[in-house]
Design a protein around this motif. Structure first.
Motif, PDB file in Angstrom:
ATOM      1  N   ILE A 144       0.819  -1.213   0.000  1.00 35.35           N
ATOM      2  CA  ILE A 144       0.000   0.000   0.000  1.00 35.35           C
ATOM      3  C   ILE A 144       0.854   1.264   0.000  1.00 35.35           C
ATOM      4  N   ARG A 145       2.055   1.137   0.536  1.00 31.55           N
ATOM      5  CA  ARG A 145       2.860   2.338   0.732  1.00 31.55           C
ATOM      6  C   ARG A 145       3.816   2.629  -0.423  1.00 31.55           C
ATOM      7  N   GLU A 146       3.979   1.708  -1.338  1.00 32.61           N
ATOM      8  CA  GLU A 146       4.973   1.860  -2.397  1.00 32.61           C
ATOM      9  C   GLU A 146       6.328   2.220  -1.818  1.00 32.61           C
ATOM     10  N   PRO A 147       6.911   1.274  -1.088  1.00 37.50           N
ATOM     11  CA  PRO A 147       8.159   1.544  -0.375  1.00 37.50           C
ATOM     12  C   PRO A 147       9.371   1.425  -1.301  1.00 37.50           C
ATOM     13  N   ARG A 148      10.531   1.702  -0.737  1.00 39.49           N
ATOM     14  CA  ARG A 148      11.776   1.519  -1.492  1.00 39.49           C
ATOM     15  C   ARG A 148      12.047   0.048  -1.749  1.00 39.49           C
ATOM     16  N   LEU A 149      11.750  -0.778  -0.755  1.00 43.24           N
ATOM     17  CA  LEU A 149      12.091  -2.193  -0.818  1.00 43.24           C
ATOM     18  C   LEU A 149      10.951  -3.021  -0.251  1.00 43.24           C
ATOM     19  N   ASP A 151       5.044 -12.999  -7.204  1.00 46.57           N
ATOM     20  CA  ASP A 151       5.923 -12.786  -8.349  1.00 46.57           C
ATOM     21  C   ASP A 151       5.313 -11.776  -9.318  1.00 46.57           C
ATOM     22  N   GLU A 152       4.034 -11.983  -9.608  1.00 45.18           N
ATOM     23  CA  GLU A 152       3.321 -11.105 -10.526  1.00 45.18           C
ATOM     24  C   GLU A 152       3.288  -9.671 -10.000  1.00 45.18           C
ATOM     25  N   LEU A 153       2.941  -9.593  -8.707  1.00 47.85           N
ATOM     26  CA  LEU A 153       2.797  -8.305  -8.051  1.00 47.85           C
ATOM     27  C   LEU A 153       4.108  -7.531  -8.098  1.00 47.85           C
ATOM     28  N   GLN A 154       5.202  -8.265  -7.832  1.00 46.48           N
ATOM     29  CA  GLN A 154       6.499  -7.606  -7.792  1.00 46.48           C
ATOM     30  C   GLN A 154       6.881  -7.117  -9.181  1.00 46.48           C
ATOM     31  N   SER A 155       6.604  -7.925 -10.193  1.00 40.33           N
ATOM     32  CA  SER A 155       6.942  -7.487 -11.549  1.00 40.33           C
ATOM     33  C   SER A 155       6.110  -6.270 -11.917  1.00 40.33           C
ATOM     34  N   GLU A 156       4.855  -6.274 -11.455  1.00 43.51           N
ATOM     35  CA  GLU A 156       3.952  -5.178 -11.774  1.00 43.51           C
ATOM     36  C   GLU A 156       4.437  -3.860 -11.180  1.00 43.51           C
ATOM     37  N   VAL A 157       4.728  -3.858  -9.861  1.00 49.32           N
ATOM     38  CA  VAL A 157       5.113  -2.610  -9.218  1.00 49.32           C
ATOM     39  C   VAL A 157       6.605  -2.330  -9.388  1.00 49.32           C
ATOM     40  N   GLY A 158       7.378  -3.358  -9.712  1.00 49.66           N
ATOM     41  CA  GLY A 158       8.787  -3.159 -10.023  1.00 49.66           C
ATOM     42  C   GLY A 158       9.644  -2.662  -8.884  1.00 49.66           C
ATOM     43  N   ILE A 159       9.271  -3.030  -7.666  1.00 51.94           N
ATOM     44  CA  ILE A 159      10.042  -2.581  -6.507  1.00 51.94           C
ATOM     45  C   ILE A 159      11.053  -3.662  -6.135  1.00 51.94           C
ATOM     46  N   THR A 160      12.278  -3.232  -5.890  1.00 48.96           N
ATOM     47  CA  THR A 160      13.331  -4.157  -5.494  1.00 48.96           C
ATOM     48  C   THR A 160      12.885  -4.967  -4.280  1.00 48.96           C
ATOM     49  N   SER A 161      13.100  -6.288  -4.325  1.00 42.19           N
ATOM     50  CA  SER A 161      12.591  -7.128  -3.249  1.00 42.19           C
ATOM     51  C   SER A 161      13.645  -8.107  -2.762  1.00 42.19           C
ATOM     52  N   ALA A 162      13.565  -8.410  -1.488  1.00 40.50           N
ATOM     53  CA  ALA A 162      14.393  -9.477  -0.928  1.00 40.50           C
ATOM     54  C   ALA A 162      13.457 -10.455  -0.240  1.00 40.50           C
ATOM     55  N   TYR A 163      13.694 -11.730  -0.464  1.00 35.28           N
ATOM     56  CA  TYR A 163      12.739 -12.752  -0.057  1.00 35.28           C
ATOM     57  C   TYR A 163      13.521 -13.877   0.594  1.00 35.28           C
ATOM     58  N   VAL A 164      13.133 -14.247   1.791  1.00 35.85           N
ATOM     59  CA  VAL A 164      13.837 -15.304   2.510  1.00 35.85           C
ATOM     60  C   VAL A 164      13.038 -16.590   2.430  1.00 35.85           C
ATOM     61  N   THR A 165      13.689 -17.680   2.129  1.00 34.03           N
ATOM     62  CA  THR A 165      13.004 -18.965   2.169  1.00 34.03           C
ATOM     63  C   THR A 165      14.018 -20.089   2.362  1.00 34.03           C
ATOM     64  N   HIS A 166      13.549 -21.207   2.869  1.00 31.63           N
ATOM     65  CA  HIS A 166      14.414 -22.380   2.931  1.00 31.63           C
ATOM     66  C   HIS A 166      13.984 -23.386   1.866  1.00 31.63           C
ATOM     67  N   ASN A 167      12.973 -22.981   1.096  1.00 31.89           N
ATOM     68  CA  ASN A 167      12.394 -23.884   0.119  1.00 31.89           C
ATOM     69  C   ASN A 167      13.009 -23.586  -1.245  1.00 31.89           C
ATOM     70  N   GLN A 168      13.839 -24.513  -1.765  1.00 37.00           N
ATOM     71  CA  GLN A 168      14.574 -24.219  -2.988  1.00 37.00           C
ATOM     72  C   GLN A 168      13.649 -24.110  -4.191  1.00 37.00           C
ATOM     73  N   GLU A 169      12.530 -24.834  -4.144  1.00 37.80           N
ATOM     74  CA  GLU A 169      11.589 -24.767  -5.260  1.00 37.80           C
ATOM     75  C   GLU A 169      11.007 -23.350  -5.357  1.00 37.80           C
ATOM     76  N   GLU A 170      10.614 -22.814  -4.182  1.00 41.61           N
ATOM     77  CA  GLU A 170      10.076 -21.464  -4.123  1.00 41.61           C
ATOM     78  C   GLU A 170      11.115 -20.483  -4.668  1.00 41.61           C
ATOM     79  N   ALA A 171      12.356 -20.671  -4.215  1.00 47.14           N
ATOM     80  CA  ALA A 171      13.420 -19.768  -4.616  1.00 47.14           C
ATOM     81  C   ALA A 171      13.624 -19.800  -6.126  1.00 47.14           C
ATOM     82  N   MET A 172      13.683 -21.012  -6.697  1.00 47.74           N
ATOM     83  CA  MET A 172      13.957 -21.148  -8.121  1.00 47.74           C
ATOM     84  C   MET A 172      12.875 -20.492  -8.949  1.00 47.74           C
TER      85      MET A 172
END
Lengths: 388, 321
Positions: A156-161, A184-205
């Motif tokens: 909602i805030r359109e942040p830096r990250l 994934d779609e949302l991030q491509s749409e708004v184009g904001i740099t993102s960092a995402y933590v996961t232990h799930n390699q499938e999710e990561a890939m």
């Protein structure tokens, strides 16, 4: 719109002089504007700590966190203008969905009127299809709905990250896949740099532009999903990425004029030198076969080794099956088609193309030869079809 | 396992007992539990009943031996005397005479309304002090690590174990030195200090269980620490805060010894005020009882309204944060 850099970042919990626990050590990561970075690693590898340092919830012990070249180490979380989705969603339980979504905007110094805030809340709610829930409290929502509200609170805030701390870990498998696509779609749409933590390699890939694989606080590899799958920097990355796990066997290597000869217990084969980028000067190697790259010799012939395997278990996954077997090399896992006539105790002959074979140095565990995508035959395995 | 000639359900009955698995046993259990509850209920509630019954008796009936359990000639004599006394002492006698044409004269000279107002003043003040100081302290004790934290917590707990009267003399000296003798502020400060440690322990339980991620979410939502406290923590802590406030309020409302020693007649709160109704051999117990009932009404009404939060607040930390 931010270019995120981590420069030699180190985090020690407890007293650094004494028995402090090093959570993150000497981490360098560079995320270009608009990229989706995934921090991947097993539990306790320091990935969440890294994310929290980016968000300003932890202070780095050493090193610099930079947004667009500006060092933000001493900028508090509330002034960094980042948005974060927490693993447990962390919605404010005493507020309705509408209040949860609007809370950040109200706290911000942005001269928005109540009507404008409300309009923005409705807009975001429509985007996430939660407009009927606006007057509910978080306790009345299902896991997926809470997830959406948490996402909404971030966008909602359109942040830096955007920062995501295992946002899908508390959802069921089906919802996890849907939400993954949506994020994934949302991030491509708004184009904001993102960092995402996961232990799930499938999710990561599936979600990442770039994956940073961490182990024990150290960066193992930073690369695209294809890179980490096909050219894992070391044995750890090779084993962590991809599913089912890679088969590893010991072998002896000798150099010929235009190829390397690999001798294994039951099979010997040549790898043409044109497939190998690096100079190999070791006699012992670890040979890695991805289960997806193994074929039954009766369906396809390759230039690589063949070996007999006794089937132990067949696990069908739709059009293919994961077959666990015992060979003279040791236990083998293969993902093969044409499995309906396979029964436990049957013999099958497996083979693999030389370009698909991984070679590792057994002492340094670093990669000697990766999987060559360009020479890959039809379909088979690619990073896109990796499954958990 | 069942033997061939027996009922096939016999195996499930092996572990049955008469008391828990038969209908009669169930009735016996329920009756026993009911009786026990009744006995405990009577034990707890009888003094209250006795107060109510006494309030409706005449002086003659109260002094009767053996005493009557139910008032034989219910009378509002006690209530009448209390109200007349309050009207007269409050200076409303002339007003009542003008408006209603009733002449009020009373042998007793105690204004119940003034007592209640004094008590409310002291109890609300003490409650606010305890909640504000206790909550702030417990937040720090729960969220920050520092040397001597456990010692501090133990000291706070130990302070709850002292009977108030043990520190009577030093408190008296302190209040004299501060020049607060015979002021309500003195009582507010003392009661606030007496209850704050309890509030610290109660609220610490709440803050210990408070999920970090919600606080972090508020930081990410650009809250200053105060905004986090005010918009996020306080609303979520509402039940615990109400429980803390009620605890401090009730202690201040019921406290007798400090009020009696530090105040004089003109400023009495309810407990010492009620005591002035007791006048040696001349005590009119129906008046005392009626006055007691009247002063409990505002507190009872308030508690009835708020008790839901009170129970949730007390158990909140223990069950779910």
């Amino acid at each position: 719109m931010t270019h995120l850099e981590l420069d030699s970042v180190k985090k020690v919990f407890g007293d650094p002089e004494k028995e402090g626990v090093v959570a993150v050590n000497d981490l360098d990561i560079d995320v270009p504007d608009g990229d989706f970075l995934v921090l991947l690693g097993p539990s306790g590898c320091g990935k969440t700590t890294t994310l929290r340092m980016i968000g300003g919830l932890e202070d780095p012990t050493e090193g610099e966190v930079r947004f667009d070249g500006t060092v933000v180490n001493d900028v508090k979380a509330r002034n960094r203008d980042v948005a974060m989705v927490f693993q447990d969603f962390a919605l404010y339980p005493h507020m309705t969905v509408r209040e949860n979504l609007g809370f950040g905007l109200r706290r911000e110094n942005n001269d928005m009127t109540d009507a404008e805030i409300n309009e923005r809340v409705t807009e975001v709610a429509e985007m996430l299809e939660i407009e009927e829930l606006l007057n509910n409290k978080p306790a009345q929502l299902s896991g997926g709905q809470k997830q959406r509200v948490a996402l909404g609170r971030a966008i909602i805030r359109e942040p830096r990250l955007f920062l995501f701390d295992e946002p899908l870990a508390n959802l069921d498998a089906k919802l996890r896949k849907t939400m993954r696509t949506e994020i994934d779609e949302l991030q491509s749409e708004v184009g904001i740099t993102s960092a995402y933590v996961t232990h799930n390699q499938e999710e990561a890939m599936t979600i990442a532009d770039k994956i940073a694989i961490l182990d024990d606080g150290e960066l193992q590899q930073l690369g695209t999903p294809d890179q980490v799958f096909n050219e894992p920097a070391n044995l750890f990355v090779a084993q962590f990425v991809g599913s089912p796990d890679m088969n590893l066997f010991e072998g002896a290597l000798s150099e010929r004029t235009d190829s390397y000869r690999i001798e294994m217990d039951v099979a010997s084969f040549d790898i043409p030198k044109r497939l190998v980028d690096t100079e190999i000067d070791t006699q012992d190697v670890l040979v890695g076969f991805r289960p997806q790259d193994l074929y039954q010799a009766r369906t396809r012939a390759t230039d690589g080794p063949d070996f007999e395997t006794q089937v132990r278990v067949v696990e069908p996954v739709g059009t293919e099956a994961i077959v666990h077997g015992t060979s003279a090399l040791g236990d083998v896992t293969a993902k093969v088609g044409r499995f309906h006539d396979l029964e436990p105790d049957d013999q099958m002959e497996l083979t693999i193309a030389p370009e698909h074979i991984y070679l590792f140095d057994p002492t340094t565990e670093s990669l000697l030869k990766g999987r060559l995508v360009t020479e890959r035959a039809e379909g088979g395995a690619s990073a896109d079809s990796v499954e958990a | 396992m069942a033997t061939d000639n027996s009922d096939p359900t016999a195996e499930y009955r092996r572990n049955q007992s008469w008391l828990y698995d038969s209908k009669t046993g169930g009735y016996v259990r329920k009756t026993a539990i009911g009786l026990l509850t009744l006995v405990i209920g009577v034990f707890v509630l009888f003094p209250l009943y006795w107060m109510v019954a006494t309030a409706f008796k005449t002086t003659a009936e109260i002094q009767q031996i053996p005493p009557t359990v139910f008032p034989e000639n219910p009378s509002f004599e006690g209530f009448r005397l209390v109200i007349e006394s309050s009207i007269q002492a409050g200076g409303y006698a002339g007003l009542v005479n003008d408006l209603l044409g009733i002449t009020v004269t009373s042998a007793i000279d105690i204004n119940l309304l003034a007592l209640i107002v004094n008590s409310l003043k002291v109890a609300v003040g003490a409650g606010l002090i305890a909640v504000i100081l206790g909550t702030g302290a417990s937040y720090v004790l729960s969220r920050r690590e520092f040397r001597g934290k456990n010692l501090l917590m133990s000291l706070l707990l130990a302070s709850l174990m002292f009977p108030g009267t043990a520190i009577m003399v030093p408190e008296w000296e302190l209040i004299s030195t501060l020049g607060l003798f015979n002021t309500h502020l003195a009582l507010i400060l003392i009661y606030g200090a007496m209850t704050a440690p309890f509030v610290v322990w109660l609220m610490k339980g709440f803050f210990d269980d408070f999920p970090d991620s919600i606080i972090e979410a508020s930081q990410i939502d650009q809250c200053t620490p105060f905004e986090t406290f005010w918009y996020v923590l306080v609303p979520m802590a509402r039940n615990s805060l109400i429980a803390s406030f009620i605890f401090a309020f009730l202690l201040a409302w019921n406290e007798l010894v400090f009020a009696l020693t530090l105040l004089d007649n003109s400023k009495f709160t309810v407990p010492p005020g009620l005591l002035t109704f007791v006048q040696g051999f001349n005590t009119q117990w129906n008046v005392v009882a009626a006055a007691s009932i009247i002063v409990s009404i505002p507190v009872l009404a308030g508690l009835a309204y708020i008790q839901r939060y009170f129970v949730q607040g007390l158990t909140g930390g223990a069950i779910k944060g």
